[in-house]
Write a protein that holds these residues in place. Structure first.
Motif, PDB file in Angstrom:
ATOM      1  N   ALA B 166      55.813 -34.037  -5.632  1.00 52.38           N
ATOM      2  CA  ALA B 166      55.965 -33.310  -6.905  1.00 52.38           C
ATOM      3  C   ALA B 166      56.862 -34.100  -7.855  1.00 52.38           C
ATOM      4  O   ALA B 166      56.560 -34.244  -9.046  1.00 52.38           O
ATOM      5  N   ARG B 167      57.955 -34.655  -7.316  1.00 52.42           N
ATOM      6  CA  ARG B 167      58.876 -35.405  -8.164  1.00 52.42           C
ATOM      7  C   ARG B 167      58.214 -36.691  -8.674  1.00 52.42           C
ATOM      8  O   ARG B 167      58.377 -37.082  -9.826  1.00 52.42           O
ATOM      9  N   SER B 168      57.462 -37.366  -7.799  1.00 52.05           N
ATOM     10  CA  SER B 168      56.798 -38.614  -8.194  1.00 52.05           C
ATOM     11  C   SER B 168      55.783 -38.357  -9.302  1.00 52.05           C
ATOM     12  O   SER B 168      55.728 -39.086 -10.289  1.00 52.05           O
ATOM     13  N   ARG B 169      54.982 -37.333  -9.131  1.00 54.75           N
ATOM     14  CA  ARG B 169      53.940 -37.045 -10.130  1.00 54.75           C
ATOM     15  C   ARG B 169      54.560 -36.625 -11.459  1.00 54.75           C
ATOM     16  O   ARG B 169      54.025 -36.937 -12.521  1.00 54.75           O
ATOM     17  N   ARG B 170      55.687 -35.912 -11.385  1.00 53.11           N
ATOM     18  CA  ARG B 170      56.372 -35.501 -12.612  1.00 53.11           C
ATOM     19  C   ARG B 170      56.955 -36.735 -13.304  1.00 53.11           C
ATOM     20  O   ARG B 170      56.812 -36.911 -14.517  1.00 53.11           O
ATOM     21  N   ALA B 171      57.603 -37.607 -12.542  1.00 49.76           N
ATOM     22  CA  ALA B 171      58.197 -38.822 -13.120  1.00 49.76           C
ATOM     23  C   ALA B 171      57.130 -39.685 -13.774  1.00 49.76           C
ATOM     24  O   ALA B 171      57.359 -40.310 -14.806  1.00 49.76           O
ATOM     25  N   LEU B 173      54.665 -38.859 -15.437  1.00 52.79           N
ATOM     26  CA  LEU B 173      54.227 -38.382 -16.759  1.00 52.79           C
ATOM     27  C   LEU B 173      54.764 -39.271 -17.875  1.00 52.79           C
ATOM     28  O   LEU B 173      54.145 -39.403 -18.931  1.00 52.79           O
ATOM     29  N   ASP B 174      55.907 -39.919 -17.627  1.00 50.69           N
ATOM     30  CA  ASP B 174      56.507 -40.798 -18.634  1.00 50.69           C
ATOM     31  C   ASP B 174      56.090 -42.256 -18.464  1.00 50.69           C
ATOM     32  O   ASP B 174      56.598 -43.132 -19.154  1.00 50.69           O
ATOM     33  N   ASN B 175      55.221 -42.528 -17.503  1.00 54.35           N
ATOM     34  CA  ASN B 175      54.851 -43.914 -17.202  1.00 54.35           C
ATOM     35  C   ASN B 175      53.423 -44.181 -17.667  1.00 54.35           C
ATOM     36  O   ASN B 175      52.466 -43.694 -17.053  1.00 54.35           O
ATOM     37  N   PRO B 176      53.262 -44.964 -18.738  1.00 57.37           N
ATOM     38  CA  PRO B 176      51.900 -45.197 -19.262  1.00 57.37           C
ATOM     39  C   PRO B 176      51.000 -45.940 -18.272  1.00 57.37           C
ATOM     40  O   PRO B 176      49.779 -45.900 -18.419  1.00 57.37           O
ATOM     41  N   ASN B 177      51.583 -46.595 -17.279  1.00 60.66           N
ATOM     42  CA  ASN B 177      50.773 -47.348 -16.312  1.00 60.66           C
ATOM     43  C   ASN B 177      50.375 -46.515 -15.094  1.00 60.66           C
ATOM     44  O   ASN B 177      49.624 -46.988 -14.246  1.00 60.66           O
ATOM     45  N   ALA B 178      50.906 -45.309 -14.991  1.00 53.77           N
ATOM     46  CA  ALA B 178      50.650 -44.505 -13.789  1.00 53.77           C
ATOM     47  C   ALA B 178      49.238 -43.936 -13.798  1.00 53.77           C
ATOM     48  O   ALA B 178      48.645 -43.693 -14.851  1.00 53.77           O
ATOM     49  N   GLN B 179      48.721 -43.728 -12.610  1.00 49.08           N
ATOM     50  CA  GLN B 179      47.350 -43.261 -12.425  1.00 49.08           C
ATOM     51  C   GLN B 179      47.319 -41.772 -12.084  1.00 49.08           C
ATOM     52  O   GLN B 179      46.413 -41.060 -12.488  1.00 49.08           O
ATOM     53  N   VAL B 180      48.300 -41.331 -11.292  1.00 48.32           N
ATOM     54  CA  VAL B 180      48.342 -39.934 -10.857  1.00 48.32           C
ATOM     55  C   VAL B 180      49.605 -39.298 -11.430  1.00 48.32           C
ATOM     56  O   VAL B 180      50.709 -39.671 -11.054  1.00 48.32           O
ATOM     57  N   LYS B 181      49.448 -38.386 -12.369  1.00 43.95           N
ATOM     58  CA  LYS B 181      50.618 -37.778 -12.998  1.00 43.95           C
ATOM     59  C   LYS B 181      50.311 -36.338 -13.318  1.00 43.95           C
ATOM     60  O   LYS B 181      49.238 -36.018 -13.832  1.00 43.95           O
ATOM     61  N   GLN B 182      51.206 -35.450 -12.968  1.00 40.94           N
ATOM     62  CA  GLN B 182      50.992 -34.037 -13.290  1.00 40.94           C
ATOM     63  C   GLN B 182      52.272 -33.257 -12.989  1.00 40.94           C
ATOM     64  O   GLN B 182      53.130 -33.688 -12.212  1.00 40.94           O
ATOM     65  N   GLU B 183      52.373 -32.127 -13.604  1.00 49.36           N
ATOM     66  CA  GLU B 183      53.422 -31.161 -13.270  1.00 49.36           C
ATOM     67  C   GLU B 183      52.810 -30.273 -12.193  1.00 49.36           C
ATOM     68  O   GLU B 183      51.769 -29.652 -12.431  1.00 49.36           O
ATOM     69  N   SER B 301      59.529 -44.358 -11.931  1.00 46.65           N
ATOM     70  CA  SER B 301      58.188 -44.688 -12.446  1.00 46.65           C
ATOM     71  C   SER B 301      57.122 -43.783 -11.845  1.00 46.65           C
ATOM     72  O   SER B 301      55.985 -43.779 -12.289  1.00 46.65           O
ATOM     73  N   GLY B 302      57.500 -43.058 -10.807  1.00 45.41           N
ATOM     74  CA  GLY B 302      56.501 -42.302 -10.051  1.00 45.41           C
ATOM     75  C   GLY B 302      56.166 -42.994  -8.730  1.00 45.41           C
ATOM     76  O   GLY B 302      55.596 -42.383  -7.834  1.00 45.41           O
ATOM     77  N   PRO B 304      54.641 -45.706  -5.783  1.00 47.10           N
ATOM     78  CA  PRO B 304      53.273 -45.984  -5.317  1.00 47.10           C
ATOM     79  C   PRO B 304      52.396 -44.740  -5.208  1.00 47.10           C
ATOM     80  O   PRO B 304      51.171 -44.847  -5.249  1.00 47.10           O
ATOM     81  N   LEU B 305      53.003 -43.564  -5.098  1.00 41.18           N
ATOM     82  CA  LEU B 305      52.193 -42.341  -5.042  1.00 41.18           C
ATOM     83  C   LEU B 305      51.519 -42.078  -6.383  1.00 41.18           C
ATOM     84  O   LEU B 305      50.555 -41.324  -6.465  1.00 41.18           O
ATOM     85  N   ALA B 306      52.030 -42.725  -7.448  1.00 36.63           N
ATOM     86  CA  ALA B 306      51.448 -42.540  -8.779  1.00 36.63           C
ATOM     87  C   ALA B 306      50.546 -43.699  -9.180  1.00 36.63           C
ATOM     88  O   ALA B 306      49.796 -43.611 -10.147  1.00 36.63           O
ATOM     89  N   GLY B 307      50.618 -44.803  -8.430  1.00 33.28           N
ATOM     90  CA  GLY B 307      49.780 -45.970  -8.724  1.00 33.28           C
ATOM     91  C   GLY B 307      50.033 -47.035  -7.675  1.00 33.28           C
ATOM     92  O   GLY B 307      51.177 -47.388  -7.433  1.00 33.28           O
ATOM     93  N   ASN B 308      48.961 -47.503  -7.033  1.00 31.79           N
ATOM     94  CA  ASN B 308      49.146 -48.404  -5.885  1.00 31.79           C
ATOM     95  C   ASN B 308      48.222 -49.617  -5.973  1.00 31.79           C
ATOM     96  O   ASN B 308      47.291 -49.763  -5.182  1.00 31.79           O
TER      97      ASN B 308
END
Lengths: 384, 362
Positions: B166-171, B173-183, B301-302, B304-308
């Protein structure tokens, strides 16, 4: 600030078509143990490890440093993995040397291997596609182009093929041992990739090779004489673009110039006592003599033809038998580098070049686009 | 042994993490390299050494890394090397190479496209060196075993894993390079079915394509190239046994050892980017790095759970820490990279805004 590294231990396996007596772990341990024994240390004394090999697909084990760490006694230590195509063995030796020269590590084990009998090398060398042309198919047109450009007679290739196999008869580790090798036998062997006959091509081998590199203190305290790494260089270029000189690639010229300049070599043919060049197909001996400006352009084949590159000649090339006699791909470049070291340490046995003081180890890879070379010497800073 | 020359990250670049990028890997690389040249004003011939990290097996083609030279623009010929590892290890090689004194500026590149294959099947080739076949255990299954070990030891709960996600996906949200982002709420995550119990699908990293690159420079050259360089205080890496059964999967002793040698404990850590590809790994790494949960922001940045983008994922950790030092958001940070199942091999790099002599202890 730059420290100097030296080869203080050398270990090789016997090269064979198939080392089915050993697992991958067993194969690398055989070379590693021999290297540390030669250095008068144990694997526990090694500070860091560098592994080099050609594509993982040759054996089907991905990132093999992960599984070989146990076999090498690397647990709790740094282990690094290099892959630069056919040049990888020499590139790995250079990466290891940099680890020493940086001052970060005192003793580094460099280990390269290939267990080609586990897979299909020509498939892998064709980019994993069926119906590929393999390495010989890539190089044959460029060899043909060299012959046209230089006006070399066709027997030059046969001569190299015979010479390196005769050298191999003196090397107990060599894979190919063809007692009755002759010009006739080479030229009558099947044509694989015109102008390359079967016996002008390298074999597919299983084997591993290892060296221990040490800093100045380690080198001067070892039980056996060191081979000082005097200079090393690497260069890479794109595989293809219009106007690329594939016969005499610019990266090969640049790499040799950088190497010789660092070593203080101005007349390589006179100042280097012998060379282990990466010659997987016979014609690459004269091609690299010219491609690395060891001889003037157009003179490489004449040196080969004169017999100067035979053991006992003025510029022996591949006294160990070379890639034409043993070719575990990922290790072949390291074998060139360690055989150069064997020569200047005086530990080359029956293929020793008398009084060798300065030797060149060399490898190339990809579409003749990756180059890695080093100069080793019995003297820490040889003057010319 | 202390290093002679101070070395700093002076510019960073990365592509977004794409679920599927249809153009070639060299294009991803070229995007990053051109970005770095533009940012620093460096000409290609001012880069003295280039080193890349990528993986043939991800591309499904032996010698796949050769075409990546196109993306680096290797003409005229360049002085270059390649590791078949995450590009964080390419940075390790560049860092040592810069110590020799004759090269002042190095380019480090990492790239990978996981989308063409099925990573679960591809990475099982790491774990069977015996039959040399894709018969080994796959990474999510091994991560599941590690998670079970943590739960059984009372070290962590499934809720702890979900909180990491949950924290990674929330973080992100501010990372334009991230793939998985959500509240997303922890309770909603815990309502999802198991994938490899006690792991749920969200505890796994996404499949990503992408590349990253950075420029490192030595001494005064670094100070010329960046207003506030991120100096390498220390960098070290260590490996553990290949056999999960011989390891304590609730801890990461190789990370702890690398952290000690890289000088993590020499000062406060404002930010940490860790290569926790599976959520339980973040908990293991926080402990191994000795991070103070109150003082250190982990994976802003979120992660690796947000982009790997495999083979670049570790280098991206260095980039995310360096960027925060460039921006003055962090004074001192730690980047971590990993290779092999269940954090088998680990690299730790400490970056700081203060120019100091490097502090490795051999």
């Amino acid at each position: 600030m730059r420290r100097q590294s030296a080869v203080v231990g050398i270990g090789q396996t016997k090269y064979k078509r198939a080392r089915d007596d050993l697992s991958l772990e067993g194969l690398v341990r055989e070379a590693a143990h021999r290297a540390v024994e030669d250095a008068g240390i144990t694997l526990a004394d090694v500070d860091a490890f560098v592994i080099g090999k050609a594509p993982d697909a040759l054996e089907g084990v991905m990132m093999p440093e992960l599984s070989l760490a146990d076999a090498l006694g690397a647990i709790g230590k740094p282990i690094h993995r290099v892959h630069t195509a056919g040049s990888v063995g020499a590139a790995t030796a250079i990466s290891g040397s940099i680890m020493i020269e940086s001052g970060r590590y005192d003793r580094v084990l460099v280990l390269c291997y290939e267990k080609q009998s586990e897979g299909n090398a020509t498939w892998a060398l064709s980019g994993g596609r069926s119906g590929g042309q393999g390495a010989g198919g890539t190089f044959a047109p460029w060899i043909r182009s060299y012959i046209q450009r230089s006006g070399a007679p066709e027997h030059i290739g046969w001569k190299v093929a015979v010479k390196d196999r005769r050298h191999a008869l003196r090397n107990p580790n060599a894979h190919l041992r063809i007692d009755d090798i002759s010009i006739e036998k080479v030229k009558e062997s099947p044509m694989l990739w015109d102008p390359l006959h079967f016996l002008e091509s390298c074999p597919s081998s299983d084997g591993a090779a290892a060296i221990v590199l040490g800093n100045e203190e380690v080198a001067t305290k070892g039980p056996n004489p060191p081979a000082w790494v005097v200079a090393h260089a690497k260069r890479s270029e794109l595989s293809s673009f219009p106007g690329r000189d594939t016969v005499k690639p610019q990266a090969g010229i640049d790499c040799a110039r950088a190497l010789f300049e660092e070593a203080g070599i101005t007349r390589p043919l006179e100042q280097i006592d012998c060379a282990e060049l990466y010659v997987p197909f016979s014609w690459y001996e004269p091609m690299w003599l010219e491609g690395h400006e060891i001889t003037p352009g157009g003179d490489g084949w004449k040196l080969t033809d004169s017999g100067a590159t035979e053991l006992g000649g003025s510029f022996p090339i591949n006294p160990s038998g070379g890639v034409l006699s043993s070719n575990p791909i990922g290790a072949s470049g390291l074998i060139r580098c360690l055989e150069a070291a064997n020569q200047v340490r005086g530990t080359a046995g029956d293929y020793q070049v008398d009084g060798a003081r300065v030797a060149l180890g060399h490898a190339y890879g990809g579409a003749a686009q990756y180059f890695a070379m080093w100069i080793v010497s019995s003297e820490r800073q040889p003057t010319f | 042994m202390a290093m002679d020359r101070p070395v700093a990250v002076v510019a960073v670049a990365q592509t977004p993490s794409y679920r599927r990028y249809d153009d070639g890997e060299p294009v991803l690389i070229m995007t990053c390299v051109n970005d770095l040249l533009a940012r620093t004003g460096l000409a290609r011939d001012e880069i003295g050494f280039t080193v890349a990290g990528s993986c043939d097996y991800l591309s499904g083609m032996p010698f796949a890394f050769v075409q990546n030279l196109d993306g680096m623009g290797a003409w005229p010929p360049i002085y270059e090397s390649h590791v078949e590892m995450d590009a964080a290890w390419a940075l390790a090689e560049a860092y040592l190479r810069l110590q020799l004194g004759d090269v002042d500026v190095a380019l480090v590149v990492g790239s990978g496209k996981s989308s063409p294959g099925r990573p679960r099947e591809v990475f099982s080739l790491q774990t069977d060196p015996y039959l040399m076949a894709p018969l080994g255990i796959d990474p999510p299954s091994l991560a599941g075993l590690q998670a079970r070990t943590l739960v059984d030891a009372g070290t962590a709960t499934e809720r702890d894993f979900a909180e990491v996600v949950a924290r990674s996906r929330r973080a992100a949200l501010d990372n334009p390079n991230a793939q998985v982002k959500q509240e997303v709420s922890v309770d909603d995550l815990l309502a999802a079915p198991y994938f490899a119990a006690p792991l749920r699908a969200h505890d796994l990293p996404p499949i990503s394509d992408g590349a990253a690159a950075l420029i490192v420079a030595a001494g005064d050259r670094a100070a010329e190239l960046a207003q506030r360089p991120a100096w390498v205080h220390g960098l070290d890496h260590r490996i553990e046994s290949h056999h999960p059964g011989l390891r304590d999967l609730t801890a990461s002793p190789s990370t702890a050892l690398a952290a000690e040698h890289a000088g993590v404990h020499d000062g406060p850590i404002d930010v940490a980017e860790v290569m926790a590809c599976f959520s339980p790994e973040e908990l293991v790494l926080r402990a191994a790095l000795g991070l103070d949960d109150g003082a250190t922001e982990v994976n802003p940045s979120g992660g690796p759970l947000a982009g790997n983008p495999m083979m670049a994922t570790g280098l991206v950790r260095v980039i995310e820490v360096a960027q925060r030092i460039f921006d003055g958001e962090a004074g001192r940070g730690v980047a971590h990279a990993s290779s092999g199942p269940c954090l088998q091999q680990n690299l730790v790099c400490v970056l700081t805004g203060e120019r100091t002599m490097s502090a490795e202890r051999a």
